[in-house]
Write a protein that holds these residues in place. Structure first.
Motif, PDB file in Angstrom:
ATOM      1  N   LYS A 100     -30.360   0.439  15.707  1.00  0.00           N
ATOM      2  CA  LYS A 100     -31.038   1.724  15.613  1.00  0.00           C
ATOM      3  C   LYS A 100     -30.119   2.799  16.184  1.00  0.00           C
ATOM      4  CE  LYS A 100     -35.769   0.025  15.843  1.00  0.00           C
ATOM      5  NZ  LYS A 100     -37.042   0.052  16.577  1.00  0.00           N
ATOM      6  N   GLU A 101     -30.281   4.018  15.698  1.00  0.00           N
ATOM      7  CA  GLU A 101     -29.436   5.130  16.147  1.00  0.00           C
ATOM      8  C   GLU A 101     -29.518   5.334  17.657  1.00  0.00           C
ATOM      9  OE1 GLU A 101     -27.174   7.043  14.565  1.00  0.00           O
ATOM     10  OE2 GLU A 101     -27.446   5.738  12.835  1.00  0.00           O
ATOM     11  N   SER A 102     -30.664   5.033  18.251  1.00  0.00           N
ATOM     12  CA  SER A 102     -30.856   5.252  19.688  1.00  0.00           C
ATOM     13  C   SER A 102     -30.207   4.169  20.548  1.00  0.00           C
ATOM     14  CB  SER A 102     -32.353   5.324  20.005  1.00  0.00           C
ATOM     15  OG  SER A 102     -32.989   4.103  19.656  1.00  0.00           O
ATOM     16  N   VAL A 103     -29.676   3.118  19.922  1.00  0.00           N
ATOM     17  CA  VAL A 103     -29.084   1.993  20.659  1.00  0.00           C
ATOM     18  C   VAL A 103     -27.568   2.152  20.693  1.00  0.00           C
ATOM     19  CG1 VAL A 103     -28.788  -0.517  20.709  1.00  0.00           C
ATOM     20  CG2 VAL A 103     -30.984   0.466  20.028  1.00  0.00           C
ATOM     21  N   LEU A 104     -27.001   2.063  21.891  1.00  0.00           N
ATOM     22  CA  LEU A 104     -25.546   2.149  22.055  1.00  0.00           C
ATOM     23  C   LEU A 104     -24.875   0.983  21.336  1.00  0.00           C
ATOM     24  CD1 LEU A 104     -23.081   3.484  23.425  1.00  0.00           C
ATOM     25  CD2 LEU A 104     -23.474   1.958  25.356  1.00  0.00           C
ATOM     26  N   ASP A 105     -23.794   1.256  20.632  1.00  0.00           N
ATOM     27  CA  ASP A 105     -23.035   0.240  19.899  1.00  0.00           C
ATOM     28  C   ASP A 105     -21.642   0.128  20.513  1.00  0.00           C
ATOM     29  OD1 ASP A 105     -21.765  -1.406  18.093  1.00  0.00           O
ATOM     30  OD2 ASP A 105     -22.271  -0.224  16.333  1.00  0.00           O
ATOM     31  N   PRO A 106     -21.468  -0.691  21.573  1.00  0.00           N
ATOM     32  CA  PRO A 106     -20.165  -0.774  22.225  1.00  0.00           C
ATOM     33  C   PRO A 106     -19.058  -1.285  21.311  1.00  0.00           C
ATOM     34  CG  PRO A 106     -21.731  -2.314  23.239  1.00  0.00           C
ATOM     35  CD  PRO A 106     -22.471  -1.525  22.215  1.00  0.00           C
ATOM     36  N   GLN A 107     -19.383  -2.164  20.396  1.00  0.00           N
ATOM     37  CA  GLN A 107     -18.379  -2.655  19.457  1.00  0.00           C
ATOM     38  C   GLN A 107     -17.931  -1.521  18.536  1.00  0.00           C
ATOM     39  OE1 GLN A 107     -19.700  -5.893  16.957  1.00  0.00           O
ATOM     40  NE2 GLN A 107     -17.620  -6.540  16.503  1.00  0.00           N
ATOM     41  N   GLY A 108     -18.863  -0.720  18.076  1.00  0.00           N
ATOM     42  CA  GLY A 108     -18.527   0.421  17.241  1.00  0.00           C
ATOM     43  C   GLY A 108     -17.667   1.435  17.987  1.00  0.00           C
ATOM     44  N   VAL A 109     -17.983   1.657  19.263  1.00  0.00           N
ATOM     45  CA  VAL A 109     -17.195   2.576  20.098  1.00  0.00           C
ATOM     46  C   VAL A 109     -15.760   2.072  20.222  1.00  0.00           C
ATOM     47  CG1 VAL A 109     -16.933   3.514  22.434  1.00  0.00           C
ATOM     48  CG2 VAL A 109     -19.194   3.462  21.353  1.00  0.00           C
TER      49      VAL A 109
ATOM     50  N   GLU B 210      -7.785  10.337  13.206  1.00  0.00           N
ATOM     51  CA  GLU B 210      -8.542  11.266  14.034  1.00  0.00           C
ATOM     52  C   GLU B 210      -9.846  11.709  13.388  1.00  0.00           C
ATOM     53  OE1 GLU B 210      -5.259  12.009  13.231  1.00  0.00           O
ATOM     54  OE2 GLU B 210      -4.285  11.410  15.102  1.00  0.00           O
ATOM     55  N   GLY B 211      -9.920  11.611  12.070  1.00  0.00           N
ATOM     56  CA  GLY B 211     -11.127  12.025  11.359  1.00  0.00           C
ATOM     57  C   GLY B 211     -12.309  11.092  11.562  1.00  0.00           C
ATOM     58  N   VAL B 212     -12.087   9.910  12.108  1.00  0.00           N
ATOM     59  CA  VAL B 212     -13.174   8.966  12.353  1.00  0.00           C
ATOM     60  C   VAL B 212     -13.951   9.443  13.573  1.00  0.00           C
ATOM     61  CG1 VAL B 212     -13.781   6.587  12.919  1.00  0.00           C
ATOM     62  CG2 VAL B 212     -11.897   7.039  11.333  1.00  0.00           C
ATOM     63  N   LYS B 213     -15.193   9.849  13.373  1.00  0.00           N
ATOM     64  CA  LYS B 213     -16.010  10.393  14.454  1.00  0.00           C
ATOM     65  C   LYS B 213     -17.038   9.404  14.992  1.00  0.00           C
ATOM     66  CE  LYS B 213     -13.833  14.217  14.245  1.00  0.00           C
ATOM     67  NZ  LYS B 213     -12.737  14.386  15.150  1.00  0.00           N
ATOM     68  N   ASP B 214     -17.432   8.425  14.189  1.00  0.00           N
ATOM     69  CA  ASP B 214     -18.418   7.450  14.653  1.00  0.00           C
ATOM     70  C   ASP B 214     -18.272   6.174  13.848  1.00  0.00           C
ATOM     71  OD1 ASP B 214     -20.532   6.481  16.204  1.00  0.00           O
ATOM     72  OD2 ASP B 214     -22.061   7.187  14.799  1.00  0.00           O
ATOM     73  N   VAL B 215     -18.517   5.046  14.488  1.00  0.00           N
ATOM     74  CA  VAL B 215     -18.504   3.735  13.837  1.00  0.00           C
ATOM     75  C   VAL B 215     -19.721   2.970  14.333  1.00  0.00           C
ATOM     76  CG1 VAL B 215     -17.280   1.536  13.565  1.00  0.00           C
ATOM     77  CG2 VAL B 215     -15.979   3.669  13.688  1.00  0.00           C
ATOM     78  N   ARG B 216     -20.466   2.386  13.415  1.00  0.00           N
ATOM     79  CA  ARG B 216     -21.598   1.533  13.754  1.00  0.00           C
ATOM     80  C   ARG B 216     -21.330   0.183  13.093  1.00  0.00           C
ATOM     81  NH1 ARG B 216     -24.866   3.404  17.608  1.00  0.00           N
ATOM     82  NH2 ARG B 216     -26.706   2.486  16.685  1.00  0.00           N
ATOM     83  N   ILE B 217     -21.457  -0.869  13.857  1.00  0.00           N
ATOM     84  CA  ILE B 217     -21.207  -2.228  13.361  1.00  0.00           C
ATOM     85  C   ILE B 217     -22.546  -2.873  13.007  1.00  0.00           C
ATOM     86  CG2 ILE B 217     -20.247  -4.491  13.927  1.00  0.00           C
ATOM     87  CD1 ILE B 217     -18.117  -2.293  13.802  1.00  0.00           C
ATOM     88  N   GLY B 218     -22.595  -3.578  11.899  1.00  0.00           N
ATOM     89  CA  GLY B 218     -23.814  -4.243  11.474  1.00  0.00           C
ATOM     90  C   GLY B 218     -23.511  -5.593  10.847  1.00  0.00           C
ATOM     91  N   LYS B 219     -24.530  -6.162  10.232  1.00  0.00           N
ATOM     92  CA  LYS B 219     -24.403  -7.470   9.588  1.00  0.00           C
ATOM     93  C   LYS B 219     -24.854  -7.364   8.138  1.00  0.00           C
ATOM     94  CE  LYS B 219     -27.245  -8.950  12.783  1.00  0.00           C
ATOM     95  NZ  LYS B 219     -28.177  -9.749  13.600  1.00  0.00           N
ATOM     96  N   LYS B 220     -24.190  -8.097   7.280  1.00  0.00           N
ATOM     97  CA  LYS B 220     -24.601  -8.233   5.883  1.00  0.00           C
ATOM     98  C   LYS B 220     -24.938  -9.704   5.674  1.00  0.00           C
ATOM     99  CE  LYS B 220     -22.769  -8.257   1.218  1.00  0.00           C
ATOM    100  NZ  LYS B 220     -21.537  -8.186   0.436  1.00  0.00           N
TER     101      LYS B 220
END
Length: 88
Positions: A11-20, A32-42
Protein backbone atom coordinates in the motif's frame (compact mmCIF):
# COMPACT_ATOMS: atom_id res chain seq x y z
CA UNK A 1 -9.33 -23.05 -18.15
CA UNK A 2 -8.11 -19.62 -17.10
CA UNK A 3 -4.80 -17.94 -16.46
CA UNK A 4 -4.76 -15.35 -13.70
CA UNK A 5 -1.89 -12.91 -13.38
CA UNK A 6 -1.95 -11.36 -9.91
CA UNK A 7 0.10 -8.30 -8.98
CA UNK A 8 0.69 -7.75 -5.26
CA UNK A 9 2.13 -4.41 -4.13
CA UNK A 10 2.61 -2.59 -0.86
CA UNK A 11 0.00 0.00 0.00
CA UNK A 12 1.14 3.57 -0.64
CA UNK A 13 1.16 4.24 3.12
CA UNK A 14 3.64 1.39 3.76
CA UNK A 15 7.37 2.11 3.60
CA UNK A 16 9.15 0.04 0.93
CA UNK A 17 12.80 -0.26 2.04
CA UNK A 18 13.68 -2.48 -0.91
CA UNK A 19 12.25 0.10 -3.30
CA UNK A 20 14.21 2.86 -1.54
CA UNK A 21 17.43 0.86 -1.94
CA UNK A 22 16.78 0.21 -5.64
CA UNK A 23 15.94 3.89 -6.22
CA UNK A 24 19.22 4.88 -4.55
CA UNK A 25 21.18 2.43 -6.69
CA UNK A 26 19.56 3.67 -9.89
CA UNK A 27 20.26 7.29 -8.98
CA UNK A 28 23.88 6.41 -8.12
CA UNK A 29 24.21 4.88 -11.59
CA UNK A 30 23.13 8.17 -13.13
CA UNK A 31 19.39 7.69 -13.52
CA UNK A 32 18.51 10.94 -11.71
CA UNK A 33 15.03 10.95 -13.22
CA UNK A 34 14.00 7.97 -11.07
CA UNK A 35 11.98 9.53 -8.25
CA UNK A 36 10.30 6.49 -6.69
CA UNK A 37 10.48 2.69 -6.87
CA UNK A 38 7.96 0.26 -5.40
CA UNK A 39 8.74 -3.46 -5.38
CA UNK A 40 5.96 -6.01 -5.77
CA UNK A 41 5.21 -9.58 -6.78
CA UNK A 42 3.75 -11.05 -9.95
CA UNK A 43 2.05 -14.43 -9.55
CA UNK A 44 0.64 -16.54 -12.38
CA UNK A 45 -2.00 -19.17 -11.63
CA UNK A 46 -3.70 -21.59 -14.03
CA UNK A 47 -7.10 -22.67 -12.78
CA UNK A 48 -10.14 -24.49 -13.98
CA UNK A 49 -13.51 -22.88 -13.72
CA UNK A 50 -16.86 -23.50 -15.31
CA UNK A 51 -17.24 -19.79 -16.00
CA UNK A 52 -15.27 -16.57 -15.99
CA UNK A 53 -17.29 -15.38 -12.99
CA UNK A 54 -16.39 -18.51 -10.98
CA UNK A 55 -12.69 -18.19 -11.84
CA UNK A 56 -12.75 -14.50 -10.96
CA UNK A 57 -14.36 -15.22 -7.58
CA UNK A 58 -11.67 -17.83 -6.83
CA UNK A 59 -8.86 -15.46 -7.80
CA UNK A 60 -10.23 -12.72 -5.54
CA UNK A 61 -10.69 -15.14 -2.65
CA UNK A 62 -7.25 -16.75 -2.71
CA UNK A 63 -5.54 -13.45 -3.45
CA UNK A 64 -7.10 -11.93 -0.32
CA UNK A 65 -6.56 -15.01 1.89
CA UNK A 66 -3.20 -16.39 0.71
CA UNK A 67 -1.30 -14.29 -1.81
CA UNK A 68 -1.50 -10.89 -0.14
CA UNK A 69 -1.57 -9.40 3.33
CA UNK A 70 -4.61 -7.10 3.36
CA UNK A 71 -3.09 -4.99 6.15
CA UNK A 72 -0.02 -3.93 4.15
CA UNK A 73 -0.65 -4.97 0.53
CA UNK A 74 -3.12 -4.53 -2.31
CA UNK A 75 -3.59 -6.70 -5.36
CA UNK A 76 -4.85 -6.40 -8.89
CA UNK A 77 -5.29 -9.17 -11.40
CA UNK A 78 -5.80 -9.99 -15.05
CA UNK A 79 -7.79 -13.03 -16.09
CA UNK A 80 -7.65 -14.63 -19.50
CA UNK A 81 -9.15 -17.78 -20.91
CA UNK A 82 -6.62 -20.31 -22.18
CA UNK A 83 -7.26 -23.28 -24.41
CA UNK A 84 -4.47 -25.47 -23.09
CA UNK A 85 -1.49 -25.08 -20.84
CA UNK A 86 1.78 -26.97 -20.90
CA UNK A 87 3.01 -27.77 -17.40
CA UNK A 88 6.38 -26.37 -16.48
Amino acid sequence: MFKATIYVTLKESVLDPQGVAVRGSLQTLGYEGVKDVRIGKKIEVILEGSSREEAEAQVKEFSEKVLSNPVTETFTYELEEVVSCASQ
